[in-house]
Design a protein around this motif. Structure first.
Motif, PDB file in Angstrom:
ATOM      1  N   ARG A   1     -33.879 -57.751 -30.587  1.00 17.19           N
ATOM      2  CA  ARG A   1     -33.697 -59.138 -29.878  1.00 17.19           C
ATOM      3  C   ARG A   1     -34.511 -59.857 -30.362  1.00 17.19           C
ATOM      4  O   ARG A   1     -34.786 -61.041 -30.255  1.00 17.19           O
ATOM      5  CB  ARG A   1     -34.379 -58.935 -28.876  1.00 17.19           C
TER       6      ARG A   1
ATOM      7  N   HIS B   1     -29.622 -63.025 -32.241  1.00 11.63           N
ATOM      8  CA  HIS B   1     -30.415 -62.188 -30.892  1.00 11.63           C
ATOM      9  C   HIS B   1     -28.775 -62.107 -30.287  1.00 11.63           C
ATOM     10  O   HIS B   1     -29.074 -60.652 -28.998  1.00 11.63           O
ATOM     11  CB  HIS B   1     -30.853 -62.876 -30.236  1.00 11.63           C
TER      12      HIS B   1
ATOM     13  N   THR C   1     -28.722 -57.532 -28.887  1.00  3.79           N
ATOM     14  CA  THR C   1     -28.134 -57.367 -27.559  1.00  3.79           C
ATOM     15  C   THR C   1     -27.438 -57.022 -26.946  1.00  3.79           C
ATOM     16  O   THR C   1     -27.300 -55.364 -26.033  1.00  3.79           O
ATOM     17  CB  THR C   1     -29.465 -59.344 -26.800  1.00  3.79           C
TER      18      THR C   1
ATOM     19  N   ARG D   1     -27.525 -52.586 -25.063  1.00  2.55           N
ATOM     20  CA  ARG D   1     -26.338 -51.869 -24.498  1.00  2.55           C
ATOM     21  C   ARG D   1     -25.306 -51.293 -24.534  1.00  2.55           C
ATOM     22  O   ARG D   1     -25.871 -50.328 -23.448  1.00  2.55           O
ATOM     23  CB  ARG D   1     -25.390 -53.179 -24.131  1.00  2.55           C
TER      24      ARG D   1
END
Length: 334
Positions: free
Chosen positions: A44, A50, A54, A58
């Motif tokens: 990140r 970004h 991210t 996840r």
């Protein structure tokens, strides 16, 4: 550059902190080329988009896939030109089923099309092509811990002059206090307290189907107790074949544990009628499978020490083997 006596890696070496059982847990590694500097949370906090970083983090949660950014050793200041046509390596670590896939992407968003659950289970993707090389990823993420950068970057640069694109700088692999640290792929063995000569041995041995037990933190395929148990059996037997041993059972009772380590040779060589292993080419292992039960315990050794230069001192936990027996184990204590 000499590190102060209070740095985490110097303290760890001074206290002779054991390496076994400290490897990051990952069945599969996804390594994405990204030039430029890395922040503490590199996926990140880098020049990687970004939003993409991210989302990859996840999706990787709970899949057994560990995400790493990698870059060529050398200069990586902010003005570094952006990475184009990124190289990507995917590596599965399960003994007897390891593979390394190498591919390239024009846009890292393409990686969102990969099924991370399948990758974590060892399903080889249609992405890229099989690669028979051995890779060594050296942690140099100085924004996460200064020991990794100051000790890791010179080693990575030196190794790259001899091994080319088998050697990469990478983001955090765990265990700053064991810097310089590295992971060998596709086997998934992690090492600490490296020097350039020792790292040469890792690349040479791994390329010939052998692992090095010295300075080994464990195989990322296994739990911390499993890592300790495997290395304890290797120390007992002298076995260095990369895929010679597997973990097939683990019993835990509070701080005490027992792990069953099995000889994987019968999985690779057909069994004969008398239960031994066939030897169709004259040099395969023979005889019935061997198994060892390794008993151990989670302990908290004094004194407090820094496990990272960026963190306050703590008392760490370590997994220690306390005994090995061949055959059926006695019940766990308690």
């Amino acid at each position: 550059m000499e590190l102060p006596a209070t740095s985490c890696s110097v303290l760890s070496a001074t206290l002779a902190e054991p390496l076994a059982g400290t490897a990051a847990a990952a069945r599969t590694w996804m390594c994405i080329e990204q030039s430029g500097p890395y922040g503490p949370d590199a996926l990140r906090e880098s020049h990687l988009d970004h939003e993409i970083g991210t989302e990859l983090v996840r999706r990787a949660g709970g899949t057994g896939v560990r995400l790493q950014l990698i870059r060529r050793p050398g200069r990586h200041a902010d003005e570094h030109p952006p990475t184009v046509r990124r190289q990507v390596f995917l590596a599965h670590t399960r003994p007897g089923a390891t593979w390394l896939v190498h591919g390239r992407v024009d846009d890292p968003r393409e990686l969102l099309d990969l099924d991370l659950d399948a990758l974590g289970s060892g399903v080889r993707p249609s992405f890229g092509r099989l690669d028979d090389r051995t890779l060594l990823l050296v942690c140099t993420n100085g924004r996460r811990d200064v020991c990794c950068a100051l000790r890791g970057r010179p080693i990575a640069a030196d190794l790259a002059t001899r091994h080319g694109e088998q050697v990469w700088e990478t983001t955090h692999t765990g265990g700053h206090r064991f810097a310089p640290t590295a992971v060998v792929l596709p086997s998934g063995y992690l090492y600490g307290r490296l020097d350039a000569g020792f790292a040469d041995r890792l690349l040479t041995g791994s390329g010939s189907g052998q692992m090095v037990t010295e300075r080994c933190r464990g195989r990322s395929t296994w739990s911390p107790a499993g890592q300790v148990a495997e290395l304890a059996v290797r120390a007992l037997t002298g076995e260095t074949g990369t895929d010679a041993l597997v973990i097939d059972d683990e019993l835990v009772d509070g701080a005490d544990w027992r792990v069953r380590v099995r000889d994987s040779a019968p999985d690779r060589v057909p069994a004969t009628e008398d239960g031994g292993a066939a030897d169709p080419i004259g040099n395969a292992p023979s005889g019935p499978a061997r198994a060892w039960w390794v008993s151990g315990r989670v302990e908290t050794p004094e004194p407090e020490r820094r496990t990272s230069c960026a963190k306050a001192p703590v008392i760490p936990t370590v997994n220690l083997a306390t005994g090995i027996s061949e055959g059926v184990p006695s019940p766990l204590p308690g």
